[in-house]
Design a protein around this motif. Sequence first.
Motif, mmCIF file in Angstrom:
data_model
loop_
_atom_site.group_PDB
_atom_site.id
_atom_site.type_symbol
_atom_site.label_atom_id
_atom_site.label_comp_id
_atom_site.label_asym_id
_atom_site.label_seq_id
_atom_site.Cartn_x
_atom_site.Cartn_y
_atom_site.Cartn_z
ATOM 1 N N THR A 1 1.237 -1.549 -0.192
ATOM 2 C CA THR A 1 -0.105 -0.155 0.166
ATOM 3 C C THR A 1 1.033 1.673 -0.307
ATOM 4 O O THR A 1 1.983 0.683 0.251
ATOM 5 N N ILE A 2 0.245 2.393 -1.075
ATOM 6 C CA ILE A 2 1.358 3.195 -1.257
ATOM 7 C C ILE A 2 -0.023 4.151 -0.292
ATOM 8 O O ILE A 2 -0.839 4.870 -0.955
ATOM 9 N N GLY A 3 0.136 5.498 0.860
ATOM 10 C CA GLY A 3 -0.016 6.627 1.578
ATOM 11 C C GLY A 3 0.476 7.411 2.003
ATOM 12 O O GLY A 3 1.824 7.518 2.366
ATOM 13 N N LYS A 4 -0.098 8.873 2.362
ATOM 14 C CA LYS A 4 0.266 9.815 2.812
ATOM 15 C C LYS A 4 0.766 9.510 4.615
ATOM 16 O O LYS A 4 2.050 9.980 5.014
ATOM 17 N N SER A 5 0.243 9.019 4.861
ATOM 18 C CA SER A 5 0.672 8.631 6.445
ATOM 19 C C SER A 5 -0.512 7.477 6.915
ATOM 20 O O SER A 5 -1.425 6.869 5.881
ATOM 21 N N TYR A 6 -0.121 6.715 7.564
ATOM 22 C CA TYR A 6 -0.799 5.153 8.148
ATOM 23 C C TYR A 6 -1.289 5.935 9.847
ATOM 24 O O TYR A 6 -0.602 5.983 10.274
ATOM 25 N N GLU A 7 -2.353 4.539 10.146
ATOM 26 C CA GLU A 7 -3.259 4.774 11.587
ATOM 27 C C GLU A 7 -2.016 3.508 12.259
ATOM 28 O O GLU A 7 -1.826 3.178 11.269
ATOM 29 N N ARG A 8 -1.203 3.847 13.744
ATOM 30 C CA ARG A 8 -0.854 2.221 14.023
ATOM 31 C C ARG A 8 -0.661 1.080 13.582
ATOM 32 O O ARG A 8 -0.117 0.058 13.222
ATOM 33 N N ILE A 9 -2.298 0.774 13.786
ATOM 34 C CA ILE A 9 -2.626 -0.310 13.993
ATOM 35 C C ILE A 9 -2.730 -1.441 12.940
ATOM 36 O O ILE A 9 -1.814 -3.099 12.624
ATOM 37 N N TYR A 10 -2.816 -0.527 12.089
ATOM 38 C CA TYR A 10 -3.697 -0.482 10.608
ATOM 39 C C TYR A 10 -2.101 -1.023 10.035
ATOM 40 O O TYR A 10 -1.885 -2.108 9.169
ATOM 41 N N ARG A 11 -1.757 -0.488 10.085
ATOM 42 C CA ARG A 11 0.638 0.045 9.906
ATOM 43 C C ARG A 11 0.754 -1.060 9.964
ATOM 44 O O ARG A 11 1.583 -2.605 9.535
ATOM 45 N N ASP A 12 1.057 -1.427 10.986
ATOM 46 C CA ASP A 12 1.264 -3.071 12.042
ATOM 47 C C ASP A 12 0.721 -3.964 11.723
ATOM 48 O O ASP A 12 0.913 -5.680 11.357
ATOM 49 N N ASN A 13 -0.729 -4.385 11.119
ATOM 50 C CA ASN A 13 -1.227 -5.369 10.811
ATOM 51 C C ASN A 13 -0.826 -5.639 9.258
ATOM 52 O O ASN A 13 -0.455 -6.810 8.831
ATOM 53 N N LEU A 14 -0.636 -4.335 8.668
ATOM 54 C CA LEU A 14 -0.113 -4.898 7.295
ATOM 55 C C LEU A 14 1.672 -5.955 7.398
ATOM 56 O O LEU A 14 1.380 -6.590 7.062
ATOM 57 N N ILE A 15 2.688 -5.071 8.637
ATOM 58 C CA ILE A 15 3.952 -5.705 8.503
ATOM 59 C C ILE A 15 3.669 -6.981 8.851
ATOM 60 O O ILE A 15 3.741 -8.293 8.202
#
Length: 918
Positions: free
Chosen positions: A815-829
Amino acid sequence: MVTDEFSDAIREFEHDGESYTMADLTVLEEQGLCDLDTLPVSIRILLESVLRNADGEMIDDDDVRNAASWEPDVPDVEVPFTVSRVVLQDLTGVPAVVDLAALRSAAERTDVDPTVVEPEVPCDLVIDHSVQVDYFGSEDAYEQNVELEYERNEERYRAIKWAQQAFDEFNVVPPGTGIVHQVNLEHLGQVVHDREIDGEQWLLPDTLVGTDSHTPMIGGIGVVGWGVGGIEAEAALLGQPITMSLPEVVGVRLTGDLPDGATATDLVLHITERLRQVGVVDKFVEFFGPGVSQLSVADRATISNMAPEQGSTISMFPVDEKTLEYLELTGRDPDHIDLVKEYLEAQGLFGEQEPEYTETVEFDLSEVEPSLAGHKKPHSRIPMGDLDEHFPALLEEQNVVDSDGAAVGSDVDTGDGALVADRGLDLDDRVPVELEDGTEVEIGHGSVLVSAITSCTNTSNPSVMVAAGLLARNAAEKGLEVPEYVKTSLAPGSRVVTEYLEAAELLEDLEELGYHVVGYGCTTCIGNTGPLAEPIEAAIDENDLWATSVLSGNRNFEARIHPKIAANYLASPPLVVAYGLAGKMDIDLENEPIGTDDDGNEVYLSDVWPETEEIRETIHENVSPEMFEEKYASAFEGDERWEALDAPTGDVYDWDSESTYIREPPFFKDFPLEKPGVENVEDARGLLTLGDTVTTDHISPAGPFSEELPAGQWLSERGVEPYEFNTYGSRRGNHEVMMRGTFANVRIENEMLDGKQGGYTIHHPTGEETTVFEASERYREEDTPLVVMAGEELGTGSSRDWAAKGTDLLGIRATIGKSYERIYRDNLIGMGVLPLQFAEGEGWEELGLDGSEHFTIEGLEGGLEPNAELTVTAEYDDGDTTEFDVTAQVDTPAAVEYVENGGVLHLVLRRLLTSEAN
């Protein structure tokens, strides 16, 4: 257990004739590693965990030094944090159970003892997210809703009950007990654990992660805990430390007193607005200052609950005398309360603290005014007196009406070539609706169709619940009634709430206005509002009505509360009742009447609003420790329905290939012992192009869905009738439904489609419009990797692991975004998907992209580094290219390892299988 360098920090602690072992932080201070007085309390608790678990293998001496190195200008170091427990709720807990079961099946397939997959830390799963408000406004509403809950979710509950017997330290709080965060606050939270570890009796701070974003509510009693996705929680359950960058800590200094008429809900909406403005994403927040002592623990918990809406990881208060009083009030053991105080005093963690912070925010409680939040963001605060101006302005902004309140429409072809004006409804227009029982009502733009006292945020707080009851009493005495078109409900966060409302004789007053108990769960706040009356829904569709809801919850994202309701507002429980009585949102309750009494006299909100002293006296006289002791004595037992539930047994789950609720996910099938690593992404296609604030509700909706959507089609093909579909949330144990529901929210807008809402996209290069799922399947057949582009705050909202799991199963590599919410970012990882961030000032729009391009992501051929700078090349069909830089939002070596293994559970399973093989 602890390395030699810090062995002196492990000492004996005596209390009431008993001897305990503790990791003493003061020893680190003596060794010159830190100045405890300057460290924020939350950092000291992280430090204690690292110190106590430093075994020289997973956690070493450098990790202790890193944790102790915190200062306001935070060092760029990582900390492996080992929690003392994990809390699950059922919507996220069922997928966790399914994953654990799948890990055991994978172990069995490789001839490894499946019980090698076993939780390493205690876990509590509270079933609270499945009850829906199908029945309301009657004395038997609760019983009928619970019956339906068991009918709809019997298979899911059997899987949970299987896990309860299959895994050690896996406890289940059955349906009908309460909301997870309120149960956690009132019963599960211990502040300090007295626990046997390797044959020794240890004392340690209570710390946790939970599979719900509102887990930080436990910070109201001084416990460090936050929400993670099910993926990360499962890893924590299996003994994997949560590796995190040492966080910045924002201190919020509270001063002053709340004015009369302002509630804890009003306070939290102000703080949420303020902290969003400050910017606290990925940061810890601690409250301190003279205003803290003015707040009850219930008020503190109300604030802590909304940490995700504020943007912070945690929002924490100190443990002080008021905390101890709350522990006593909620029935905790007196000896344990004494132990809590003595241990925390020994660690320098008790009472008022004024350490150094990365940033300090001043907040004056006296400036709080009655407020709501809406229409779709919990941090968009609106003063109550501005609602009459807010709503018309909203409709004008949405091009529903013009500045005079006249409908805005377009000409419609009648079929014979003639055009007629289709203007829709003016702001003041009302349409007649005949309900099923023959009652005739009128509704229009702004009509309140749902008025719900619900959610962990406010039902945990006696002050606002009693205020709602007293307001209902005053309103009923004046003969005020809630209009027939308003769906009313009361969903207490625990049975104790019902107990004290009954003791104060306020429950019958709420019931007189239609606020009968409908269940003990999240209900409306999670989207389990249930259906509106069919004629009401038809009138909304036929007239394009902007109807509203008002609820005492913490989330009001688009289509979350009900797919037919366009504008949703958060408010305190008494204001929920007030707007229910008014029946509309475009009203100034400070100056306009709420209704008329039996004699036809106008009644204003001020006429029925309870006095502050009356609220306090009612709480004092009717809330007691005995209530908590009685109601929680059987918290893990459940009712006769739970006891009668026939669940499978054994160490390995018996998968049913015909099941439409619980299916073995594909994540660990044909599992290789070698990690796959990472490589450049070649010739990818864009699946969606999204704007700002795309929430996890947009990505993975929790509510109902129709037979026209891919998930409904899959169920229909297997003989499931639409009335049996239940919700996406209830089907989270079935990957077939969930991946078809990914990016399928009816309100999501893929910018490729020029304003069309719903889970649709363009398949390239054919240019055909189709569903997101169908397009992903076609790309899979073509062996084409996928990317998703978005704007700011991608993945804000609930800690929904299926938002990442579904992203992975659709074939999205990045995914390519301007910014992320922490939990979603960590879930993607945690699922091995790369979260990439545009460079400052850039985005897909700024770069002239539209999602039709071919994408290549380079810089991964030599492996992934933390925060790696990568290059993306977007190639147009005519051969022209746009090249831009992105940063991998993969902050730590541990996170890199997750991505290289295809996900965190893949890493854990690989370690377990390799260890057993050796």
